[in-house]
Design a protein around this motif. Structure first.
Motif, short mmCIF file in Angstrom:
data_model
loop_
_atom_site.label_atom_id
_atom_site.label_comp_id
_atom_site.label_asym_id
_atom_site.label_seq_id
_atom_site.Cartn_x
_atom_site.Cartn_y
_atom_site.Cartn_z
N ILE A 243 11.91 -2.81 -38.39
CA ILE A 243 12.84 -1.76 -37.98
C ILE A 243 14.15 -2.38 -37.50
N LYS A 244 15.14 -1.53 -37.39
CA LYS A 244 16.45 -1.95 -36.87
C LYS A 244 16.81 -1.04 -35.73
N LYS A 245 17.28 -1.65 -34.62
CA LYS A 245 17.69 -0.84 -33.47
C LYS A 245 19.21 -0.88 -33.37
N ASN A 246 19.78 0.30 -33.18
CA ASN A 246 21.23 0.40 -33.00
C ASN A 246 21.47 1.46 -31.95
N GLY A 247 21.74 1.05 -30.72
CA GLY A 247 21.86 2.01 -29.63
C GLY A 247 20.52 2.65 -29.38
N ASN A 248 20.48 3.96 -29.35
CA ASN A 248 19.21 4.64 -29.17
C ASN A 248 18.57 5.03 -30.50
N THR A 249 19.19 4.60 -31.58
CA THR A 249 18.68 4.98 -32.90
C THR A 249 17.87 3.83 -33.50
N SER A 251 15.59 2.71 -36.97
CA SER A 251 15.30 3.11 -38.35
C SER A 251 14.42 2.08 -39.02
N LEU A 252 13.53 2.58 -39.87
CA LEU A 252 12.71 1.67 -40.66
C LEU A 252 13.62 1.00 -41.68
N LEU A 253 13.44 -0.29 -41.88
CA LEU A 253 14.33 -1.01 -42.78
C LEU A 253 14.16 -0.56 -44.22
N LYS A 254 12.91 -0.38 -44.65
CA LYS A 254 12.68 -0.10 -46.07
C LYS A 254 12.63 1.39 -46.38
N GLU A 255 12.32 2.20 -45.35
CA GLU A 255 12.15 3.61 -45.64
C GLU A 255 13.26 4.43 -45.00
N ASP A 256 13.37 5.59 -45.47
CA ASP A 256 14.40 6.48 -44.95
C ASP A 256 13.82 7.28 -43.78
N VAL A 257 13.51 6.58 -42.69
CA VAL A 257 12.96 7.26 -41.52
C VAL A 257 13.73 6.78 -40.29
N LYS A 258 14.17 7.72 -39.48
CA LYS A 258 14.96 7.38 -38.28
C LYS A 258 14.41 8.14 -37.09
N TRP A 259 14.57 7.56 -35.90
CA TRP A 259 14.25 8.32 -34.69
C TRP A 259 15.11 7.85 -33.54
N GLU A 260 15.19 8.67 -32.55
CA GLU A 260 15.99 8.34 -31.37
C GLU A 260 15.09 8.31 -30.16
N LYS A 284 2.29 18.22 -36.37
CA LYS A 284 3.14 17.67 -35.31
C LYS A 284 2.34 17.51 -34.03
N GLU A 285 2.53 16.37 -33.38
CA GLU A 285 1.79 16.12 -32.16
C GLU A 285 2.78 15.58 -31.14
N GLY A 286 2.86 16.16 -29.98
CA GLY A 286 3.82 15.72 -28.95
C GLY A 286 5.23 16.21 -29.27
N LYS A 287 6.09 15.97 -28.30
CA LYS A 287 7.46 16.49 -28.46
C LYS A 287 8.26 15.68 -29.46
N ASN A 288 8.00 14.39 -29.48
CA ASN A 288 8.86 13.50 -30.27
C ASN A 288 8.24 13.09 -31.59
N SER A 289 7.86 14.06 -32.38
CA SER A 289 7.29 13.73 -33.68
C SER A 289 8.39 13.59 -34.72
N ILE A 290 8.26 12.59 -35.55
CA ILE A 290 9.20 12.49 -36.66
C ILE A 290 8.44 12.56 -37.96
N GLU A 291 9.19 12.88 -38.99
CA GLU A 291 8.56 13.15 -40.27
C GLU A 291 8.57 11.90 -41.16
N ILE A 292 7.52 11.69 -41.89
CA ILE A 292 7.54 10.64 -42.92
C ILE A 292 6.94 11.23 -44.19
N LYS A 293 7.63 10.99 -45.30
CA LYS A 293 7.13 11.52 -46.57
C LYS A 293 6.17 10.52 -47.19
N GLY A 294 5.20 11.04 -47.86
CA GLY A 294 4.23 10.12 -48.46
C GLY A 294 3.69 10.62 -49.76
#
Lengths: 355, 288
Positions: A243-249, A251-260, A284-294
């Motif tokens: 992953i790559k961290k930039n501020g509070n963002t 992102s997965l390096l290889k996939e198009d998935v981001k979270w804050e 969805k589980e918990g407040k901070n769920s993010i989506e990943i396509k598969g």
């Protein structure tokens, strides 16, 4: 009472079976050795018992150096994966055998056997022979033999591995209770992370003859010191991604998935994230769920859970989701990951931020 | 649900049926045929009922041969079974020694029976044989062709040499199948070597030992070739075991009726002893 391994090493020929190891086990604790086959669990236990000698290093028991003292002279008992009982003794004689060898009086033997048999639900079958019993009862007999002796050290080497699912569950639940109110150190070797979580106590994760991490089971689980420990303590295997961290963002390096998230206090840069399969779900589980396509590779049911292998871009992922889901191979799905459960590692695979 | 009827199944059964018939039932019935009749030239038979059986069962000659037979079988079992177990226990469990020992142990089993007899005959001859000559040099008055005790000694030694390996191999296989955890568990208990043997190894070897005893009983009870070549049943009738005596009666004297009756009695004794022994050994197993 304590058992301490000081710089224990075991080599056979040129092969190192146990790398220099330090470990201190305190009295009245259950200690789990968690690792795959050939991780060195059995070798370590045999060294603890005195069945095998370390190539170098010392074993201390209660501030006494017991390195090289034979197993017969230490107060140890052991239960194996195979159901080991004297084949032509009755259950009663089997349980009584260690006491008879020490030379305890008959009345006391009777009393102690009855007590242990009661504890292990064997009272009704004391007159039967091992091969008249079910696997679960045979292993209960072996456990009773180990408990009747009042050993200082009780070693259990994958005792549930040869039992079928139901019996395993049943006995696993009883195990912690068996060791309550006992002046002893229990060591329990297993390949199953779920065994460790259910039994609790302390856990040492092992990999290729090294102890990776030792501590309270729940802490080892939640704060794996490094990626190896996390891998050992996760079944199905934990998902790891760059992953790559930039501020509070993030992102997965290889996939198009981001979270804050603002909970993770790290410098900007490249890291790795570990996501346990049960934190990737079809809902969805918990407040901070993010989506990943598969795209589904395999989807199978395991009890009331669904084990879903899927790909996103190139990489493969595993999800363990509650409920039974019928998914077809090649189907496109959306899954959700709970950001709050992510475990972060640096580029050297060491833990930097946890749940 | 309806059963499918397929007569072609017979095609698969009949070959076995014919094979068994020719190989076991027909020869046996021929013997039965002789056992109840008197045989004359030109294929003339007269019915004799149980006369031959009564004659055999009352004859001193049969009693003596039967006695010798039980004596011989008993002695070789008493030697071979404990000796076989002892050798198996002292064989290495891993490493290069294992194949070496196994090959050495198998050697006697590979030698044809009459060759064993001839070998031991020459080996034991008092004038030229290594064994016979050495024993005489050591001051023993040894001559297996003349003295009954020596003939028995040589026959038993030959059988022990030839067949103990079988017991060794079977016991060794039984021992190898015991998981190492049993030995560790016994070590933790502080069990003695004798206790390990008595309470772990012996019970775990019970089934192979049953087979070993059965095989050795049957083979030794029917022994023919080796003593025939070694001693020819002599001196006198001292080593004429049942089968040697039977052949003498059937082919030497051509007493086909009594010989056939004797064969049947012989056969039933083997069957009965095996049955009783097997049931005794397996009685505990079946209760479970």
């Amino acid at each position: 009472m304590s058992l301490e391994l000081k710089n224990i090493e075991k080599k056979i020929g040129l092969e190192t079976h146990i790398h220099p190891t330090n470990l201190k086990l305190e009295k009245n604790t259950i200690n789990i050795l968690l690792g795959s086959t050939l991780a060195g669990k059995t070798t370590l236990m045999q060294i603890m018992a005195g069945l095998d000698k370390p190539t170098s290093g010392e074993i201390w028991f209660n501030d006494e150096n017991v390195t090289g003292i034979k197993v017969q002279k230490r107060n140890v008992s052991m239960v194996y994966q195979q159901f080991i009982n004297y084949p032509n003794f009755t259950v009663y004689d089997n349980i009584a055998s260690p006491l008879k060898i020490i030379g305890i009086k008959n009345d006391e033997i009777k009393e102690r056997v009855a007590k242990v048999a009661e504890l292990l639900k064997l009272s009704g079958m004391l007159n039967k022979k091992p091969n008249e019993l079910s696997g679960g009862q045979q292993q209960r007999t072996a456990l009773a033999r180990a408990l009747v002796k009042d050993s200082n050290l009780i070693l259990l080497d994958e005792p549930l591995a040869n039992l079928d699912f139901k019996l395993r569950e049943e006995l696993r639940e009883e195990l912690p209770r068996l060791f309550e109110n006992r002046e002893c150190i229990v060591v329990y070797a297993t390949t199953e992370p779920s065994d460790a979580l259910l039994i609790g106590g302390n856990t040492a994760t092992l990999m290729e003859g090294k102890i990776i991490q030792y501590g309270k089971t729940i802490e080892v689980y939640n704060k794996p010191q490094n990626l190896i420990s996390a891998r050992v303590f996760s079944d199905p295997p934990i998902n790891i991604s760059d992953i790559k961290k930039n501020g509070n963002t993030f992102s997965l390096l290889k996939e198009d998935v981001k979270w804050e998230t603002s909970n993770v206090n790290l410098k900007d840069g490249n890291y790795k994230v570990g996501i346990r399969p049960h934190n990737i779900t079809t809902y969805k589980e918990g407040k901070n769920s993010i989506e990943i396509k598969g795209k589904i590779l395999i989807s199978e049911l395991s009890g009331s859970e669904s084990l879903i292998h899927f790909t996103n871009t190139d990489s493969k992922w595993v999800s363990l989701s509650n409920g039974t889901h019928q998914l077809n191979v090649g189907q496109e799905v959306k899954l959700y990951m709970n950001v709050d459960e992510f475990i972060y590692f640096d580029q050297n695979n060491n833990l930097v931020s946890h749940v | 649900m309806n059963k499918t009827i397929n007569q072609r199944a017979w095609l698969f059964v009949i070959p076995v049926f014919i094979l068994v018939a020719f190989n076991a039932v027909v020869p046996l019935m021929t013997v039965v045929n002789y056992a109840f009749q008197e045989t004359f030239a030109n294929n003339v038979f007269t019915w004799e009922g149980t006369r031959w059986f009564k004659q055999i069962l009352r004859s001193d000659r049969f009693h003596a041969a039967l006695g010798r037979q039980f004596m011989f079988t008993g002695v070789i079992l008493l030697i071979q079974i404990p000796l076989g177990i002892a050798i198996a226990l002292s064989m290495p469990k891993k490493g290069i020694g294992v194949p070496i020992c196994l090959v050495l142990m198998s050697m006697p089993l590979l030698i044809p029976w009459n060759v064993v007899g001839a070998m031991w005959n020459i080996f034991a001859l008092p004038e030229i044989g290594f064994l016979g000559h050495s024993l005489n040099d050591l001051g023993f008055d040894y001559n297996f062709t003349q003295q009954i005790g020596d003939a028995w000694f040589t026959t038993i030694l030959m059988d022990v040499w030839h067949w103990t390996s079988l017991v060794v191999l079977l016991s060794y296989a039984g021992l190898q199948s015991i998981q190492p955890a049993y030995y560790q568990a016994a070590e933790i208990d502080g069990a003695s070597k004798w206790a390990i043997f008595r309470y772990i190894e012996l019970p775990k070897m019970k089934k192979v030992l049953t087979i070993a005893i059965l095989l050795r009983f049957m083979d030794s009870f029917m022994i023919y070739t080796e003593p025939f070549v070694l001693t020819g049943g002599g001196p006198g009738n001292a080593t004429a075991f049942l089968s040697i005596d039977l052949v003498k009666m059937a082919l030497g004297q051509f007493d086909l009726g009594p010989a056939a009756a004797m064969s049947l009695i012989y056969f039933f004794i083997v069957l009965l002893v095996c049955w009783v022994f097997y049931n005794l050994m397996m009685r505990n197993e079946e209760q479970k």
